[in-house]
Design a protein around this motif. Structure first.
Motif, short mmCIF file in Angstrom:
data_model
loop_
_atom_site.label_atom_id
_atom_site.label_comp_id
_atom_site.label_asym_id
_atom_site.label_seq_id
_atom_site.Cartn_x
_atom_site.Cartn_y
_atom_site.Cartn_z
N VAL A 18 0.84 -1.20 0.00
CA VAL A 18 0.00 0.00 0.00
C VAL A 18 0.88 1.25 0.00
N ASP A 19 1.90 1.26 0.85
CA ASP A 19 2.81 2.40 0.89
C ASP A 19 3.50 2.62 -0.46
N LEU A 20 3.90 1.54 -1.09
CA LEU A 20 4.57 1.66 -2.39
C LEU A 20 3.64 2.24 -3.45
N PHE A 21 2.38 1.84 -3.43
CA PHE A 21 1.43 2.39 -4.39
C PHE A 21 1.27 3.90 -4.17
N VAL A 22 1.24 4.32 -2.92
CA VAL A 22 1.11 5.75 -2.62
C VAL A 22 2.37 6.49 -3.03
N PHE A 23 3.53 5.96 -2.68
CA PHE A 23 4.79 6.64 -2.96
C PHE A 23 5.11 6.71 -4.44
N THR A 24 4.78 5.69 -5.20
CA THR A 24 5.14 5.70 -6.62
C THR A 24 4.37 6.75 -7.40
N LYS A 25 3.27 7.22 -6.88
CA LYS A 25 2.53 8.30 -7.55
C LYS A 25 3.38 9.56 -7.67
N GLU A 26 4.29 9.74 -6.72
CA GLU A 26 5.11 10.95 -6.66
C GLU A 26 6.39 10.87 -7.50
N PHE A 27 6.70 9.70 -8.04
CA PHE A 27 7.95 9.52 -8.78
C PHE A 27 7.92 10.29 -10.10
N ASN A 28 9.12 10.63 -10.58
CA ASN A 28 9.24 11.17 -11.92
C ASN A 28 8.70 10.14 -12.90
N LYS A 29 8.15 10.62 -13.99
CA LYS A 29 7.55 9.73 -14.99
C LYS A 29 8.54 8.66 -15.45
N VAL A 35 11.10 1.42 -12.56
CA VAL A 35 11.44 0.93 -11.23
C VAL A 35 10.20 0.85 -10.33
N GLY A 36 9.34 1.84 -10.43
CA GLY A 36 8.12 1.86 -9.61
C GLY A 36 7.24 0.66 -9.87
N GLU A 37 7.04 0.35 -11.13
CA GLU A 37 6.23 -0.83 -11.47
C GLU A 37 6.91 -2.12 -11.06
N SER A 38 8.22 -2.17 -11.21
CA SER A 38 8.97 -3.38 -10.84
C SER A 38 8.87 -3.67 -9.35
N ILE A 39 8.99 -2.63 -8.53
CA ILE A 39 8.95 -2.85 -7.09
C ILE A 39 7.54 -3.25 -6.63
N LYS A 40 6.53 -2.68 -7.25
CA LYS A 40 5.15 -3.06 -6.90
C LYS A 40 4.88 -4.50 -7.32
N LYS A 41 5.33 -4.85 -8.52
CA LYS A 41 5.13 -6.22 -9.02
C LYS A 41 5.85 -7.24 -8.14
#
Length: 117
Positions: A18-29, A35-41
């Motif tokens: 849940v935290d990762l889903f919230v935090f990845t919204k703030e990442f640069n495109k 990396v954001g999708e990889s860590i969530k997956k």
């Protein structure tokens, strides 16, 4: 056998997700979709492995896979920190959850190995 959703390792892993889903919204495109999708997956895969370990007799191999997942998550999290996509406070919070999941998975793994002997 307890329901997987009551396992402390499941709870901390789900909170991490849940935290990762919230935090990845703030990442640069540039990093959000790589990396954001990889860590969530990887975190989702870890949760699936926890479920499988809890519901099957051959727990050891699924716990081992979950332990591998948490190590990949740690590497990706460190990469995100180095890329300045996660500030130190968020990094520490996420890292604490990773550490908790890792310790629980290690203990579960040892316990399962001893049970098979």
């Amino acid at each position: 056998m307890a329901l997987y959703s009551f396992l402390p390792v499941y709870k901390v892993s789900y909170d991490l997700l849940v935290d990762l889903f919230v935090f990845t919204k703030e990442f640069n495109k540039e990093y959000k979709y790589t990396v954001g999708e990889s860590i969530k997956k990887e975190t989702i895969e870890m949760i699936v492995n926890i479920y499988r370990a809890n519901s099957r007799k051959d727990k050891v191999k699924h716990i081992a896979k979950a332990r591998e997942n948490i190590e990949v998550i740690r590497v990706l999290l460190r990469l995100l920190r180095d890329l300045k996509q996660v500030n130190i406070k968020k990094f520490a919070r996420l890292n604490d959850k990773c550490e908790s999941a890792s310790k629980q998975l290690t203990a579960w793994h040892k316990s399962s190995l001893n049970a098979t002997k």
